[in-house]
Design a protein around this motif. Structure first.
Motif, PDB file in Angstrom:
ATOM      1  N   TYR A   1      50.524  39.629  36.793  1.00  0.00           N
ATOM      2  CA  TYR A   1      49.370  39.851  37.656  1.00  0.00           C
ATOM      3  C   TYR A   1      49.414  38.816  38.791  1.00  0.00           C
ATOM      4  N   GLY A   2      48.996  39.259  39.972  1.00  0.00           N
ATOM      5  CA  GLY A   2      49.002  38.366  41.109  1.00  0.00           C
ATOM      6  C   GLY A   2      47.980  37.258  40.979  1.00  0.00           C
ATOM      7  N   VAL A   3      46.714  37.630  40.562  1.00  0.00           N
ATOM      8  CA  VAL A   3      45.647  36.639  40.441  1.00  0.00           C
ATOM      9  C   VAL A   3      45.352  36.366  38.978  1.00  0.00           C
ATOM     10  N   ALA A   4      44.862  37.354  38.255  1.00  0.00           N
ATOM     11  CA  ALA A   4      44.488  37.192  36.849  1.00  0.00           C
ATOM     12  C   ALA A   4      44.441  38.575  36.212  1.00  0.00           C
ATOM     13  N   PRO A   5      44.677  38.619  34.895  1.00  0.00           N
ATOM     14  CA  PRO A   5      44.625  39.934  34.235  1.00  0.00           C
ATOM     15  C   PRO A   5      43.210  40.477  34.086  1.00  0.00           C
ATOM     16  N   ASP A   6      42.199  39.642  33.851  1.00  0.00           N
ATOM     17  CA  ASP A   6      40.847  40.174  33.660  1.00  0.00           C
ATOM     18  C   ASP A   6      39.792  39.135  34.029  1.00  0.00           C
ATOM     19  N   ARG A   7      38.568  39.593  34.001  1.00  0.00           N
ATOM     20  CA  ARG A   7      37.381  38.793  34.279  1.00  0.00           C
ATOM     21  C   ARG A   7      37.543  37.985  35.569  1.00  0.00           C
ATOM     22  N   ILE A   8      37.803  38.730  36.630  1.00  0.00           N
ATOM     23  CA  ILE A   8      37.889  38.122  37.953  1.00  0.00           C
ATOM     24  C   ILE A   8      36.511  38.233  38.585  1.00  0.00           C
ATOM     25  N   TYR A   9      35.789  37.095  38.635  1.00  0.00           N
ATOM     26  CA  TYR A   9      34.421  37.121  39.144  1.00  0.00           C
ATOM     27  C   TYR A   9      34.348  36.711  40.627  1.00  0.00           C
ATOM     28  N   SER A  10      35.086  35.667  41.006  1.00  0.00           N
ATOM     29  CA  SER A  10      34.934  35.196  42.388  1.00  0.00           C
ATOM     30  C   SER A  10      36.263  34.629  42.895  1.00  0.00           C
ATOM     31  N   VAL A  11      36.900  35.401  43.762  1.00  0.00           N
ATOM     32  CA  VAL A  11      38.117  34.955  44.442  1.00  0.00           C
ATOM     33  C   VAL A  11      37.922  35.240  45.929  1.00  0.00           C
ATOM     34  N   GLN A  12      38.005  34.182  46.759  1.00  0.00           N
ATOM     35  CA  GLN A  12      37.681  34.364  48.179  1.00  0.00           C
ATOM     36  C   GLN A  12      38.632  33.551  49.059  1.00  0.00           C
ATOM     37  N   GLN A  13      38.814  34.052  50.277  1.00  0.00           N
ATOM     38  CA  GLN A  13      39.523  33.341  51.352  1.00  0.00           C
ATOM     39  C   GLN A  13      40.845  32.755  50.855  1.00  0.00           C
ATOM     40  N   SER A  14      41.642  33.609  50.281  1.00  0.00           N
ATOM     41  CA  SER A  14      42.908  33.162  49.685  1.00  0.00           C
ATOM     42  C   SER A  14      44.036  34.066  50.122  1.00  0.00           C
ATOM     43  N   ILE A  15      45.257  33.602  49.866  1.00  0.00           N
ATOM     44  CA  ILE A  15      46.469  34.331  50.220  1.00  0.00           C
ATOM     45  C   ILE A  15      47.334  34.447  48.983  1.00  0.00           C
ATOM     46  N   LEU A  16      47.754  35.679  48.690  1.00  0.00           N
ATOM     47  CA  LEU A  16      48.652  35.935  47.564  1.00  0.00           C
ATOM     48  C   LEU A  16      50.031  36.229  48.111  1.00  0.00           C
ATOM     49  N   ASN A  17      50.992  35.397  47.715  1.00  0.00           N
ATOM     50  CA  ASN A  17      52.367  35.544  48.183  1.00  0.00           C
ATOM     51  C   ASN A  17      53.265  35.631  46.962  1.00  0.00           C
ATOM     52  N   SER A  18      52.968  36.627  46.096  1.00  0.00           N
ATOM     53  CA  SER A  18      53.644  36.730  44.807  1.00  0.00           C
ATOM     54  C   SER A  18      54.219  38.131  44.610  1.00  0.00           C
ATOM     55  N   GLU A  19      55.388  38.100  44.020  1.00  0.00           N
ATOM     56  CA  GLU A  19      55.969  39.376  43.571  1.00  0.00           C
ATOM     57  C   GLU A  19      55.349  39.725  42.228  1.00  0.00           C
ATOM     58  N   VAL A  20      54.718  40.898  42.132  1.00  0.00           N
ATOM     59  CA  VAL A  20      53.898  41.276  40.976  1.00  0.00           C
ATOM     60  C   VAL A  20      54.556  42.431  40.235  1.00  0.00           C
ATOM     61  N   GLU A  21      54.570  42.292  38.887  1.00  0.00           N
ATOM     62  CA  GLU A  21      55.167  43.346  38.077  1.00  0.00           C
ATOM     63  C   GLU A  21      54.162  44.452  37.753  1.00  0.00           C
ATOM     64  N   ASN A  22      52.862  44.111  37.604  1.00  0.00           N
ATOM     65  CA  ASN A  22      51.853  45.091  37.191  1.00  0.00           C
ATOM     66  C   ASN A  22      50.886  45.360  38.335  1.00  0.00           C
ATOM     67  N   ARG A  23      49.874  44.517  38.434  1.00  0.00           N
ATOM     68  CA  ARG A  23      48.877  44.695  39.488  1.00  0.00           C
ATOM     69  C   ARG A  23      48.627  43.371  40.195  1.00  0.00           C
ATOM     70  N   VAL A  24      48.183  43.467  41.444  1.00  0.00           N
ATOM     71  CA  VAL A  24      47.809  42.279  42.185  1.00  0.00           C
ATOM     72  C   VAL A  24      46.553  41.672  41.571  1.00  0.00           C
ATOM     73  N   PHE A  25      45.580  42.511  41.294  1.00  0.00           N
ATOM     74  CA  PHE A  25      44.332  42.085  40.665  1.00  0.00           C
ATOM     75  C   PHE A  25      44.211  42.805  39.338  1.00  0.00           C
ATOM     76  N   GLY A  26      43.775  42.070  38.283  1.00  0.00           N
ATOM     77  CA  GLY A  26      43.495  42.715  37.002  1.00  0.00           C
ATOM     78  C   GLY A  26      42.090  43.326  37.048  1.00  0.00           C
ATOM     79  N   GLU A  27      41.294  43.030  36.015  1.00  0.00           N
ATOM     80  CA  GLU A  27      39.940  43.572  35.941  1.00  0.00           C
ATOM     81  C   GLU A  27      39.020  42.737  36.821  1.00  0.00           C
ATOM     82  N   VAL A  28      38.576  43.333  37.905  1.00  0.00           N
ATOM     83  CA  VAL A  28      37.687  42.650  38.844  1.00  0.00           C
ATOM     84  C   VAL A  28      36.258  42.945  38.467  1.00  0.00           C
ATOM     85  N   GLU A  29      35.505  41.882  38.137  1.00  0.00           N
ATOM     86  CA  GLU A  29      34.113  42.069  37.736  1.00  0.00           C
ATOM     87  C   GLU A  29      33.164  41.353  38.696  1.00  0.00           C
ATOM     88  N   GLY A  30      33.681  40.809  39.772  1.00  0.00           N
ATOM     89  CA  GLY A  30      32.834  40.099  40.732  1.00  0.00           C
ATOM     90  C   GLY A  30      33.324  40.321  42.142  1.00  0.00           C
TER      91      GLY A  30
END
Length: 872
Positions: free
Chosen positions: A258-287
């Motif tokens: 996962y690019g950021v996290a697999p689950d329980r993503i509540y608050s991610v802001q003003q960031s840059i993802l520069n990752s090669e991802v096998e599944n998803r960029v974002f997991g379970e977004v709850e926020g």
């Protein structure tokens, strides 16, 4: 085993057991650890104002002795020794729960390298196990760390405090997914800010933390995996109900599920993802996921969350345009690659591909950023530039010059600057600055010099060919090399063969107008002789006048002939429209009559006579003179020729030549006179020489008459009223007879003077007598023209008689100076001769003749004088 056996083997077994215990103790004794250093031994006392100063790894380990104290690093620390600590377990983690670390550790910008924490069999592994809510770790760089445990974090396993301005690089290992680049568990009370990690993690790990329960701001994650894949580039999950958030982060990972996290993503802001991802960029977004930028080109997948951009839109100047949710003023800086957090910029360097470029040319500019926890990147297209001159400008990383000069270029980004200098040089530019002709008019077939100054107004050396052109025809050409901002002189030669007017040019510059005329014609127009007669061997001067009527200076060869014999030849130069006179010298060796010519122009005829025709008949001179007078010397010279002859006549005194005169001797006898002053006494010889003959005579030079006083006879004392006699001897020491006067004076008043006449070497005596009426010392003086003598006489009163007599004068003279002649009142001597009487003697003044004021003061009442000339 039987009791016998036990009894027999008992002592041996006890011994073996003892040896085993000793051996185990030897081989399992831990290596020396940091506890060997006491806090009391360290500088500081652990307070906020006076923290403990850590200077090595052992003092770093000593933090565990007081987990609530304040610490600072005093220098960089090489902690490679920790690999051997504690039987290979390395550094012992600080802050085992519940005795957590609640103090502060300020690295003050220093770096700890090669620190090892190897605790594979223990629950928690990190430099710290637990950081309490008041604990602070800041301004620290950990380089090449190695951490291993069941649960592991780059700084700590569990964090409730503040981790700020920290950089971590190294390898972190834990069981399953229990490793985090900074911490495993980041609790709600904690804060992670401006932290960068560049770490290698095990399969299933998280680049930042496993559980993100508190805020994380301006973090950078550059994570790699040993085997397998990371679970996520940042965290596993944000615990429900916590304040966990991720802001202003940049995540660079390869191989994350996962690019950021697999689950329980509540608050991610003003960031840059520069990752090669096998599944998803974002997991379970709850926020809230806002202003999070990523690129399908980089991740290799898609997502409905965040902002998907092309890689081009995320790099260079376009990043500011397309990633407008980021704070590019305070937090982010655009680069030629993806934006970076400003705090990670360690240094900025500006490089120019060339430090010298030509005008209208360009050079590449490169701005390099040194970054914490990652490789350097460039910001050539995003940096701000300042150029101190209008002669150059920068656009898209290219510096373009438009004029010559020196450009000082400054690049700035996020508070970092660097300056470089480039010289802007004008290319070689050669041209003729000036041309000159050495002459405006020349004769046909004469070589002309045309001088040109070639100037290079460029900054670099250049070479160009220049030629002399006349009437569009190239006469001569040459290659000229000139340094930048310099000049070079070049000379061209040309020999015109036709008359006319020409305009030579070099490089298009006119040298002037050249007039070519026929060669000048110079000729002898007049010749003359200085004399008509000569002696054999005597030099004659022949003058010739040459005239040049043409406009150019010219020359002619002038030749002097005596009859048909060439005497002398010379080249004579005559200025344009001028005349010039030259002189020849001719010395005949034989008598005769000669006709002299110069270039066929007659100079005249000269009669040459033999030298024997001139003889010196005799020389006469004044017989006797005194020194200082001149002798007249006359020579009688005979000219036996029948023509006048100019002859040099020389006069010598005692063999030293004094004068030479050129005398014209008429036929017959001539007198030549010289006047010669003579300064020294003695016989001198006068010699007069003419041609080959001479004659001599002598003059007797004597010293002039000199009358000197050679002796004085006088009494020392005399009674007043009695005669005092003074006798002097005078002598003529000169070489001739002479006349003089002997003068007697008393107390400055002249008494009398007596004329005398003496032959050379003759002497005589002269006497005078006088009486004093006043007592005291009186001075007498006797003088001649050539000398004087003085003396004193003391006048004393007669015994028992203090009276003075009436003034009267007596003077007695005889040839021998022995007899006196008395003078009566009528002025007659006994033999009827008259002696000198001075009127003043009867005047009642009290002094004799000529005494004046001095005599009045002395009140001389009787003054008698007797003079006698005594012949020796």
């Amino acid at each position: 085993m039987s009791s016998k056996v036990c009894g027999a083997w008992g002592p041996a077994i006890v011994t073996l057991l003892a040896l085993f215990v000793i051996g185990v103790g030897i081989f399992t004794a831990p290596a020396a650890a940091a506890e060997d250093v006491s806090l009391d031994e360290m500088e500081g006392n652990g307070t906020d104002d006076d923290p403990y100063i850590i200077t090595d790894a052992r003092e770093l380990q000593a933090i565990g002795q007081d987990k609530s104290a304040h610490y600072v690093l005093g220098n960089d620390i090489n902690a490679s020794e920790t690999e051997d600590w504690n039987n290979g377990q390395g550094f012992e983690p600080i802050g085992n729960y519940p005795d957590v670390f609640t103090g502060t550790l300020d690295g003050q910008g220093h770096t700890v390298t090669d620190l090892t924490v190897f605790r594979p069999g223990e629950r928690k592994a990190g430099i710290f196990e637990n950081i309490g809510s008041s604990g602070v770790i800041k301004n620290l760089t950990l380089q090449s760390v190695f951490i291993r445990g069941e649960l592991a974090g780059g700084i700590t396993v569990a964090n409730e405090g503040k981790i700020q301005d920290v950089v971590i690089a190294g390898e972190i290992r834990a069981d399953e997914d229990n490793a985090g680049g900074i911490t495993r568990d980041h609790f709600q009370q904690g804060l992670i800010k401006r932290v960068a990690v560049n770490v290698t993690l095990p399969d299933g790990s998280q680049g930042l933390a496993k559980f993100l329960g508190g805020p994380a701001d301006q973090v950078y994650v550059n994570a790699d995996v040993v085997d397998g894949s990371l679970k996520s580039g940042s965290f596993h999950a944000i615990p429900t109900g916590s304040d966990g958030s991720l802001r202003n982060a940049r995540v660079d990972t390869d191989g994350a599920i996962y690019g950021v996290a697999p689950d329980r993503i509540y608050s991610v802001q003003q960031s840059i993802l520069n990752s090669e991802v096998e599944n998803r960029v974002f997991g379970e977004v709850e926020g809230a996921v806002r202003d999070v930028y990523w690129s399908p080109e980089i991740s290799g997948t898609t997502s409905q969350h965040g902002t998907a951009l092309s890689r081009e839109q995320m790099t260079g100047p376009q990043a500011r345009e397309h990633m407008d949710g980021l704070d590019f003023e305070e937090v982010w800086a655009a680069t030629d690659d993806l934006p970076v957090q400003q705090w990670r910029i360690q240094d900025l360097s500006l490089d120019l591909a060339e430090d010298r470029i030509l005008v209208d040319e360009s050079t590449e500019v490169t701005v390099t950023l040194e970054l914490a926890a990652s490789n350097d990147t460039t910001a050539t297209t995003t940096a701000e530039y300042d150029v101190n001159t209008s002669a150059a400008s920068i656009e898209n990383g290219t510096l373009q010059s438009t004029d010559r000069g020196t450009a000082e270029v400054t690049a700035s980004l996020a508070g970092h600057t660097d300056t470089a200098t480039v010289k802007l040089l004008a290319p070689p530019d050669l041209g003729v600055a000036e041309t000159t002709l050495d002459e405006p008019i020349v004769a046909r077939d004469t070589t002309v010099s045309v001088d040109a100054t070639v100037e290079n107004v460029g900054d670099l050396e250049g070479t160009e060919t220049f030629g002399l052109q006349v009437d569009n025809e190239t006469i001569e050409s040459t290659s000229v090399t000139v340094d930048g901002r310099d000049e070079q002189s070049v000379a061209f030669r040309w020999t015109p063969t036709e008359t006319g007017s020409y305009t030579p040019t070099v490089g298009g510059e006119i040298a002037g107008t050249l007039e070519v005329v026929e060669p000048p014609e110079v000729s002898v127009t007049d010749a003359s002789l200085a004399t008509e007669t000569l002696l054999v061997g005597q030099e004659a001067t022949v003058s010739a006048t040459l005239e040049n009527p043409d406009r150019l200076a010219g020359s002619e060869t002038a030749t002097l002939l005596a009859e048909d014999t060439v005497v002398q030849t010379r080249d004579v130069t005559v200025g344009a429209e001028e005349t010039n006179t030259t002189a020849f010298a001719w010395t005949p060796s034989e008598p005769g009559t000669y006709n002299l010519t110069v270039n066929s122009i007659a100079a005249g005829s000269v009669e040459v006579v033999p030298r024997s025709t001139i003889t010196v008949a005799n020389v006469t001179a004044t017989d006797q003179v005194v020194t200082g007078e001149a002798a007249d010397v006359t020579a009688t010279i005979v000219n036996e020729a029948n023509v006048p002859v100019d002859v040099p006549v020389s006069y010598a005194l005692d063999g030293e030549q004094v004068a030479t005169e050129l005398v014209t001797l008429e036929p017959g006898t001539s007198a030549v006179t010289f006047e010669q002053p003579l300064a020294e006494a003695g016989a001198v010889t006068h010699t007069v020489e003419a041609v080959n003959d001479k004659a001599s005579t002598e003059t007797d030079v004597r010293e002039p008459a000199t009358v000197e006083i050679t002796n004085v006879v006088s009494p020392d004392t005399v009674e007043t009223g009695s005669d005092a006699g003074v006798t002097v001897t005078v002598e003529n020491s000169g070489g001739v007879a002479g006349n003089d006067t002997v003068e007697f004076s008393v107390d400055g008043a002249t008494l009398s003077d007596e004329p005398i006449a003496l032959d050379a070497g003759e002497n005589t005596r002269v006497s005078a007598s006088f009486a004093f009426s006043l007592q005291g010392e009186h001075t007498f003086t006797v003088e001649t023209s050539d000398g004087s003598a003085s003396g004193t006489i003391v006048a004393e009163s007669p015994s028992g008689d203090d009276t003075t007599t009436d003034q009267e004068t007596e003077q007695t003279t005889d040839e021998g100076g022995q007899t006196d002649r008395e003078t009566d009142e009528s002025g007659q001597t006994d033999d009827g001769e008259t002696t000198r009487q001075d009127d003043a003697a009867e005047s009642g003044d009290g002094f004799g003749p000529g005494f004046g004021v001095v005599a009045a003061l002395l009140a001389i009442v009787i003054l008698g004088v007797a003079l006698a000339r005594l012949d020796s």
